[in-house]
Scaffold this motif. Structure first.
Motif, PDB file in Angstrom:
ATOM      1  N   LEU A  51       3.811   2.492   2.331  1.00  0.00           N
ATOM      2  CA  LEU A  51       3.384   2.991   3.764  1.00  0.00           C
ATOM      3  C   LEU A  51       3.068   1.761   4.786  1.00  0.00           C
TER       4      LEU A  51
ATOM      5  N   HIS B 142       1.910  -4.726  -5.981  1.00  0.00           N
ATOM      6  CA  HIS B 142       1.861  -3.281  -5.706  1.00  0.00           C
ATOM      7  C   HIS B 142       0.419  -2.907  -5.937  1.00  0.00           C
TER       8      HIS B 142
ATOM      9  N   ALA C 229      -1.108   0.048  -6.184  1.00  0.00           N
ATOM     10  CA  ALA C 229      -1.512   1.287  -7.140  1.00  0.00           C
ATOM     11  C   ALA C 229      -1.132   0.884  -8.561  1.00  0.00           C
TER      12      ALA C 229
ATOM     13  N   PHE D 120       0.881  -1.224   0.201  1.00  0.00           N
ATOM     14  CA  PHE D 120       0.074  -0.141  -0.122  1.00  0.00           C
ATOM     15  C   PHE D 120       0.754   1.102  -0.132  1.00  0.00           C
ATOM     16  N   THR D 121       0.731   2.272  -1.072  1.00  0.00           N
ATOM     17  CA  THR D 121       1.296   3.365  -0.905  1.00  0.00           C
ATOM     18  C   THR D 121       0.390   4.845  -0.860  1.00  0.00           C
ATOM     19  N   GLU D 122      -0.948   4.626  -0.427  1.00  0.00           N
ATOM     20  CA  GLU D 122      -1.838   5.610  -0.093  1.00  0.00           C
ATOM     21  C   GLU D 122      -2.480   5.257   1.043  1.00  0.00           C
ATOM     22  N   GLU D 123      -2.807   6.301   1.798  1.00  0.00           N
ATOM     23  CA  GLU D 123      -3.725   6.432   3.015  1.00  0.00           C
ATOM     24  C   GLU D 123      -5.090   5.459   2.770  1.00  0.00           C
ATOM     25  N   ASP D 124      -5.775   5.953   1.606  1.00  0.00           N
ATOM     26  CA  ASP D 124      -7.122   5.211   1.406  1.00  0.00           C
ATOM     27  C   ASP D 124      -7.099   3.723   1.241  1.00  0.00           C
ATOM     28  N   GLN D 125      -6.015   3.494   0.675  1.00  0.00           N
ATOM     29  CA  GLN D 125      -5.714   1.846   0.586  1.00  0.00           C
ATOM     30  C   GLN D 125      -5.782   1.179   1.999  1.00  0.00           C
TER      31      GLN D 125
END
Length: 348
Positions: free
Chosen positions: A140, A244, A246, A96-101
């Protein structure tokens, strides 16, 4: 076989992991079954996978539940069919690279657990311990599911085909379907056969086969390509299947190399541009692989549905059953698909 019987209870169209599973489950239930495959068994979408069975599907606990049922069947596959699968636990890591994920993971984790899926959120540092090629600063957090195994997809096809034959099914290869009459007669390059029920498990050709029976399945087929790297300078040992989230970039160990996939070129993108985009994402996520050469591995076509979730069901007005749209994940759901289609056909 090269000779079709005149009629049968069920004709199964498609001889990949899903089609052979369906034929096996039907034949073992005492249903007269003939399977038709346009080429050789397992030569379609089943031959283009990365060869990993898993139960965690991000944001899709329903598919996860089908995969959990299927994983239990695979654990006893050798005992049932006499064909070992060579299962090797590798685990499945989603980056995960985004907070929403991360927020989405927390929202769906209870449903995943209710479906029997083992999955937990881990830190970036813990993810690097599992996959030392990772750049810790590039993510993240990650989801970790230990329920993932490397396997031989061809062995699944062989095992189900052998069990289906032993139970009385007839398997016909090099038998592309050329037409389907309203009364259930199926025309092939080998001749014609009448059936009480038709089951479409034709993978990338499922929409085309369904249209012959005047059934509209909202499916599409798309090309897939997997690549292999040169052997890394320092091989990290066995890696988990790593996605990954995203970008769709996924890697796993493949002997002394790394197997790589990342969807397919966009509609307006050349293969070379796609390869450049893949290489950039690879070096960003895995600094240890920066600049490594990649080569063609193998390619094929998958059958996709609008949301990536398979269609398994029965037409309301005619004896036409379908199991398609697995979007490259038929391997993970083949046993449960076979059970479900058997129950649809037998009225359970």
């Amino acid at each position: 076989m090269s000779v079709l019987p005149e009629r049968t209870d069920v004709v199964v169209i498609g001889g990949g992991v899903v089609g052979t599973s369906i034929a096996c489950h039907l034949a073992e239930a005492g249903v007269g079954t003939v399977l038709l495959e346009r080429g050789t068994l397992g030569s379609g979408a089943s031959s283009a996978t990365a060869g990993v069975l898993r139960t965690y599907f991000p944001g899709d606990p329903h598919t996860g539940g089908l995969a959990v049922r299927s994983m239990a069947a695979y654990q006893s596959f050798a005992e049932r069919t006499g064909t070992p699968l060579g299962l090797e636990r590798v685990g499945f890591l989603v980056l995960f690279t985004e907070e929403d994920q991360v927020e989405e993971f927390h929202r769906t984790q209870p449903a995943q657990h209710a479906a029997g899926v083992e999955v937990e959120l881990i830190s970036a540092a813990e993810a690097v311990q599992l996959n030392p090629l990772l750049g810790e600063r590039s993510i993240l957090a990650a989801a970790w599911s230990p329920q993932a195994y490397a396997c031989d997809p061809a062995a699944i096809v062989r095992g189900y085909a052998a069990a289906a034959l032993e139970a009385g099914a007839v398997l016909c290869t090099e038998a592309p379907v050329t037409g389907i009459d309203p009364d259930g007669r199926v025309h092939t390059a080998l001749g014609s056969i009448a059936a009480d029920t038709i089951v479409c498990a034709a993978g990338p050709w499922a929409k085309q086969v369904a249209s012959m029976a005047d059934v509209d399945l909202p499916l599409h087929s798309y090309p897939i390509e997997l690549l292999l790297t040169d052997p890394p300078a320092t091989h990290p040992g066995r890696l988990p299947m790593t996605l990954h989230a995203a970008s769709g970039l996924r890697i796993r160990s493949w002997k002394d190399r790394i197997l790589i996939g990342m969807g397919r070129p966009r509609a307006d993108e050349s293969r070379q541009a796609w390869l450049q985009r893949l290489s950039q994402q690879l070096s960003t996520t895995y600094p240890a692989l920066d600049g490594i050469r990649v080569h063609r591995g193998w390619s094929g076509s998958f059958d996709g549905s609008p949301n990536g979730t398979a269609f398994i069901g029965r037409h309301p007005a005619r004896p036409f059953v379908y199991a398609a749209g697995f979007s490259g994940q038929g391997l993970c759901q083949a046993p449960s698909a076979g059970e479900t289609v058997r129950d649809l056909v037998t009225g359970k």
